[in-house]
Design a protein around this motif. Sequence first.
Motif, PDB file in Angstrom:
ATOM      1  N   SER A 222       2.108   1.395  -0.955  1.00 10.61           N
ATOM      2  CA  SER A 222       1.820   0.143  -0.267  1.00 10.61           C
ATOM      3  C   SER A 222       2.795  -0.935  -0.719  1.00 10.61           C
ATOM      4  O   SER A 222       3.044  -1.108  -1.909  1.00 10.61           O
ATOM      5  CB  SER A 222       0.390  -0.281  -0.580  1.00 10.61           C
TER       6      SER A 222
ATOM      7  N   LEU B 143       3.599  -5.000   0.498  1.00  8.95           N
ATOM      8  CA  LEU B 143       3.280  -6.100   1.396  1.00  8.95           C
ATOM      9  C   LEU B 143       4.114  -7.328   1.046  1.00  8.95           C
ATOM     10  O   LEU B 143       4.682  -7.427  -0.042  1.00  8.95           O
ATOM     11  CB  LEU B 143       1.790  -6.447   1.307  1.00  8.95           C
TER      12      LEU B 143
ATOM     13  N   LYS C 156       0.337  -9.777   2.882  1.00 11.23           N
ATOM     14  CA  LYS C 156       0.634  -9.945   4.309  1.00 11.23           C
ATOM     15  C   LYS C 156       1.610  -8.881   4.796  1.00 11.23           C
ATOM     16  O   LYS C 156       2.510  -8.486   4.085  1.00 11.23           O
ATOM     17  CB  LYS C 156       1.233 -11.328   4.558  1.00 11.23           C
ATOM     18  N   GLN C 157       1.419  -8.472   6.054  1.00 11.92           N
ATOM     19  CA  GLN C 157       2.355  -7.544   6.669  1.00 11.92           C
ATOM     20  C   GLN C 157       3.478  -8.282   7.388  1.00 11.92           C
ATOM     21  O   GLN C 157       4.551  -7.731   7.579  1.00 11.92           O
ATOM     22  CB  GLN C 157       1.621  -6.644   7.657  1.00 11.92           C
TER      23      GLN C 157
ATOM     24  N   ALA D 156       8.709  -8.888   8.626  1.00 10.19           N
ATOM     25  CA  ALA D 156       7.582  -7.958   8.575  1.00 10.19           C
ATOM     26  C   ALA D 156       7.981  -6.716   7.793  1.00 10.19           C
ATOM     27  O   ALA D 156       9.161  -6.376   7.697  1.00 10.19           O
ATOM     28  CB  ALA D 156       7.142  -7.572   9.982  1.00 10.19           C
TER      29      ALA D 156
ATOM     30  N   GLN E 228       6.607  -2.542   7.042  1.00 12.70           N
ATOM     31  CA  GLN E 228       5.665  -1.457   7.291  1.00 12.70           C
ATOM     32  C   GLN E 228       6.038  -0.263   6.432  1.00 12.70           C
ATOM     33  O   GLN E 228       7.196  -0.052   6.115  1.00 12.70           O
ATOM     34  CB  GLN E 228       5.606  -1.081   8.770  1.00 12.70           C
TER      35      GLN E 228
ATOM     36  N   SER F 181      -0.797  -0.250   7.700  1.00 10.78           N
ATOM     37  CA  SER F 181       0.545  -0.729   7.359  1.00 10.78           C
ATOM     38  C   SER F 181       1.644   0.054   8.086  1.00 10.78           C
ATOM     39  O   SER F 181       2.816  -0.270   7.958  1.00 10.78           O
ATOM     40  CB  SER F 181       0.771  -0.688   5.847  1.00 10.78           C
TER      41      SER F 181
ATOM     42  N   VAL G   4       2.810  -2.630  12.543  1.00  6.77           N
ATOM     43  CA  VAL G   4       2.750  -4.063  12.276  1.00  6.77           C
ATOM     44  C   VAL G   4       2.857  -4.899  13.550  1.00  6.77           C
ATOM     45  O   VAL G   4       3.150  -6.092  13.493  1.00  6.77           O
ATOM     46  CB  VAL G   4       3.830  -4.481  11.264  1.00  6.77           C
TER      47      VAL G   4
END
Length: 119
Positions: free
Chosen positions: A68, A70, A75-76, A86, A88, A109, A112
């Motif tokens: 993961s 972010l 936030k994505q 962005a 992902q 995720s 997005v």
Amino acid sequence: LKTKSAEHNKDKSSVTVTDYLDSKELHYWLQQFRSEFNVKDVPRDNVPVFETLNAVPVYLFSLNSFESLLLDGSKQAVAFEDMVIAVQTKKLEPPCSVDCINGQFQMNSGDVTRPILAA
């Protein structure tokens, strides 16, 4: 890439360390190198006066990782005045600290689209 830690309970016996991208720092560097990305303005020829075109570049970092990652740790996608950033990954449900009435909120995720449009 930055790291933050979070304690899970009051006795401080459980700590989670997570990596994240700093959106403000990424924004700064994207602005510095924007000319090298060959970003062109939208042509405004033959556009009636009553219509306006607003084009905002979207920088999508699609990472081939099951970890993961972010922006700012939660936030994505993040919107700035001149761009949207962005990220992902392949991890389908990154950890999230937001709880809803019916349980913990989960985000995907790997897609997005919604966060980019919401930003």
